[in-house]
Design an enzyme around this catalytic site. Structure first.
Site, PDB file in Angstrom:
ATOM      1  N   ARG A   1      83.853 -23.062 -32.299  1.00  0.00           N
ATOM      2  CA  ARG A   1      85.341 -23.340 -32.835  1.00  0.00           C
ATOM      3  C   ARG A   1      85.703 -24.852 -32.052  1.00  0.00           C
ATOM      4  O   ARG A   1      85.364 -24.802 -30.801  1.00  0.00           O
ATOM      5  CB  ARG A   1      86.010 -22.209 -31.973  1.00  0.00           C
ATOM      6  CG  ARG A   1      86.220 -21.027 -33.104  1.00  0.00           C
ATOM      7  CD  ARG A   1      87.578 -20.229 -32.515  1.00  0.00           C
ATOM      8  NE  ARG A   1      87.757 -20.067 -31.084  1.00  0.00           N
ATOM      9  CZ  ARG A   1      88.795 -19.607 -30.487  1.00  0.00           C
ATOM     10  NH1 ARG A   1      89.657 -18.894 -31.527  1.00  0.00           N
ATOM     11  NH2 ARG A   1      89.187 -19.376 -29.342  1.00  0.00           N
TER      12      ARG A   1
ATOM     13  N   THR B   1      91.647 -27.839 -32.791  1.00  0.00           N
ATOM     14  CA  THR B   1      92.039 -27.322 -34.179  1.00  0.00           C
ATOM     15  C   THR B   1      91.742 -25.627 -34.558  1.00  0.00           C
ATOM     16  O   THR B   1      92.062 -25.161 -35.294  1.00  0.00           O
ATOM     17  CB  THR B   1      91.306 -27.791 -35.494  1.00  0.00           C
ATOM     18  OG1 THR B   1      89.750 -27.621 -35.401  1.00  0.00           O
ATOM     19  CG2 THR B   1      91.655 -29.221 -35.481  1.00  0.00           C
TER      20      THR B   1
ATOM     21  N   ASP C   1      85.741 -15.995 -22.615  1.00  0.00           N
ATOM     22  CA  ASP C   1      84.995 -16.855 -23.656  1.00  0.00           C
ATOM     23  C   ASP C   1      83.607 -15.842 -23.535  1.00  0.00           C
ATOM     24  O   ASP C   1      82.833 -16.128 -22.560  1.00  0.00           O
ATOM     25  CB  ASP C   1      84.926 -18.050 -23.152  1.00  0.00           C
ATOM     26  CG  ASP C   1      84.116 -18.909 -24.555  1.00  0.00           C
ATOM     27  OD1 ASP C   1      83.009 -18.315 -24.671  1.00  0.00           O
ATOM     28  OD2 ASP C   1      84.683 -19.743 -24.794  1.00  0.00           O
TER      29      ASP C   1
ATOM     30  N   ASP D   1      80.623 -18.281 -23.077  1.00  0.00           N
ATOM     31  CA  ASP D   1      80.284 -18.583 -21.648  1.00  0.00           C
ATOM     32  C   ASP D   1      79.864 -17.448 -20.766  1.00  0.00           C
ATOM     33  O   ASP D   1      79.225 -17.811 -19.766  1.00  0.00           O
ATOM     34  CB  ASP D   1      81.629 -19.196 -21.239  1.00  0.00           C
ATOM     35  CG  ASP D   1      81.609 -20.634 -22.169  1.00  0.00           C
ATOM     36  OD1 ASP D   1      80.654 -21.174 -22.365  1.00  0.00           O
ATOM     37  OD2 ASP D   1      82.714 -21.245 -21.889  1.00  0.00           O
TER      38      ASP D   1
HETATM   39  C1  PRP Z   1      83.511 -17.337 -30.157  1.00  0.00           C
HETATM   40  C2  PRP Z   1      83.168 -16.236 -30.561  1.00  0.00           C
HETATM   41  C3  PRP Z   1      83.218 -16.446 -32.354  1.00  0.00           C
HETATM   42  C4  PRP Z   1      84.380 -17.305 -32.209  1.00  0.00           C
HETATM   43  C5  PRP Z   1      85.646 -16.379 -32.532  1.00  0.00           C
HETATM   44  O1  PRP Z   1      82.326 -18.388 -30.509  1.00  0.00           O
HETATM   45  O2  PRP Z   1      81.639 -15.854 -30.373  1.00  0.00           O
HETATM   46  O3  PRP Z   1      82.173 -16.878 -32.905  1.00  0.00           O
HETATM   47  O4  PRP Z   1      84.449 -17.749 -30.847  1.00  0.00           O
HETATM   48  O5  PRP Z   1      86.798 -17.132 -32.710  1.00  0.00           O
HETATM   49  P1  PRP Z   1      87.716 -17.244 -34.148  1.00  0.00           P
HETATM   50  O6  PRP Z   1      87.469 -15.766 -34.805  1.00  0.00           O
HETATM   51  O7  PRP Z   1      88.988 -17.611 -33.921  1.00  0.00           O
HETATM   52  O8  PRP Z   1      86.841 -18.145 -35.177  1.00  0.00           O
HETATM   53  P2  PRP Z   1      82.484 -19.860 -29.959  1.00  0.00           P
HETATM   54  O9  PRP Z   1      83.267 -20.791 -30.929  1.00  0.00           O
HETATM   55  O10 PRP Z   1      83.248 -19.962 -28.541  1.00  0.00           O
HETATM   56  O11 PRP Z   1      80.906 -20.387 -29.683  1.00  0.00           O
HETATM   57  P3  PRP Z   1      80.000 -19.977 -28.650  1.00  0.00           P
HETATM   58  O12 PRP Z   1      79.415 -18.264 -29.143  1.00  0.00           O
HETATM   59  O13 PRP Z   1      78.932 -21.023 -28.992  1.00  0.00           O
HETATM   60  O14 PRP Z   1      80.595 -19.843 -27.497  1.00  0.00           O
HETATM   61  N1  URA Z   2      86.231 -16.468 -28.595  1.00  0.00           N
HETATM   62  C1  URA Z   2      85.767 -15.919 -27.320  1.00  0.00           C
HETATM   63  O1  URA Z   2      84.700 -16.060 -27.062  1.00  0.00           O
HETATM   64  N2  URA Z   2      87.048 -15.411 -26.845  1.00  0.00           N
HETATM   65  C2  URA Z   2      88.048 -15.230 -27.375  1.00  0.00           C
HETATM   66  O2  URA Z   2      89.014 -14.594 -26.787  1.00  0.00           O
HETATM   67  C3  URA Z   2      88.238 -15.884 -28.636  1.00  0.00           C
HETATM   68  C4  URA Z   2      87.333 -16.420 -29.349  1.00  0.00           C
END
Ligand code: PRP
Ligand code: URA
Length: 212
Positions: free
Chosen positions: A107, A111, A203, A206
């Site tokens: 994400r 945005t 997160d 993370d």
């Molecule tokens: C997180 C999570 C989802 C997304 C959800 O991933 O694992 O894929 O956010 O958010 P959304 O419903 O608003 O799209 P992130 O983008 O943090 O990437 P990561 O898993 O690599 O940390």
């Molecule tokens: N992605 C995450 O990992 N946590 C949240 O709360 C939202 C999006």
């Protein structure tokens, strides 16, 4: 939140208990990883309840018997990178021969739009039941984009499995992809101004990979 017929919220005490530990900010990466994997396995048990069966004949030590076995090898597990990887091992313990695809999305922090950086799916994805794995369904942008990639490859048999969801994400997926059944451990209160689920668990990527 509006109620949708294509959403299952798990109310199993084991899932709820493990999710409560995940939410705790004092839970470290090792335990977080173990719990995400365990919840993945518990959820998969229910998600696969309607897998097609077929009859076959075997010999027990006593006699010949007509029994039921899973029909064919038609599953594909698709974790959304990174955090979906945390659920994969748990699900694979139940269906070790499932094919695995990967969709890389992150994400954009400004945005909140999903950015694709990787997509590798089994060749015959259109013939498979796809189980998309991502612990977090927040705005629904990543989930919706991942479903779109899979549909673009001709597959319309998709389930979306998340550990935690926001009402906004559930509503978006239900509207944009009403054919996709959503499974989640809990639908929380809301998203905050940064697109994080409240109260949530922070997160997920993370916390899984220790990149806080
Ligand atoms: C997180 C999570 C989802 C997304 C959800 O991933 O694992 O894929 O956010 O958010 P959304 O419903 O608003 O799209 P992130 O983008 O943090 O990437 P990561 O898993 O690599 O940390
Ligand atoms: N992605 C995450 O990992 N946590 C949240 O709360 C939202 C999006």
């Amino acid at each position: 939140m509006q109620s949708f017929s294509n959403v299952t919220v798990f109310d199993h005490p084991l899932i709820t208990h493990k999710l409560s530990i995940l939410r705790d900010e004092n839970t470290g990466s090792k335990q977080f990883r173990e719990l995400v994997s365990e919840i993945g396995m518990l959820m998969a048990y229910e998600v696969m309840r309607d897998l097609p069966m077929e009859e076959t004949v075997i010999k027990t030590p006593i006699t010949e018997a007509k029994v039921k076995v899973l029909a064919g090898k038609k599953l594909a597990l698709v974790p959304i990178l990174r955090a979906g990887l945390g659920m994969l091992d748990g699900v694979l313990t139940l269906v070790p021969s499932a094919k695995i695809g990967h969709i890389g999305l992150y994400r954009d922090h400004e945005t909140l739009e999903p950015k694709e950086y990787y997509c590798k799916l089994p060749e015959d994805i259109e013939e498979r039941q796809v189980i998309l794995l991502d612990p977090m369904l927040a705005t629904g942008g990543s989930g919706s984009a991942a479903i779109q990639f899979i549909k673009a490859r001709g597959c319309h048999n998709i389930k979306f499995v998340s550990i935690l969801a926001a009402p906004e994400g559930v509503e978006r997926l239900a509207k944009e992809h009403p054919d996709v059944h959503i499974y989640t451990g809990c639908v929380d209160e809301k998203l905050n101004e940064n697109g994080y689920i409240v109260p949530g668990l922070g997160d997920a990527g993370d916390r899984l990979f220790g990149t806080l």
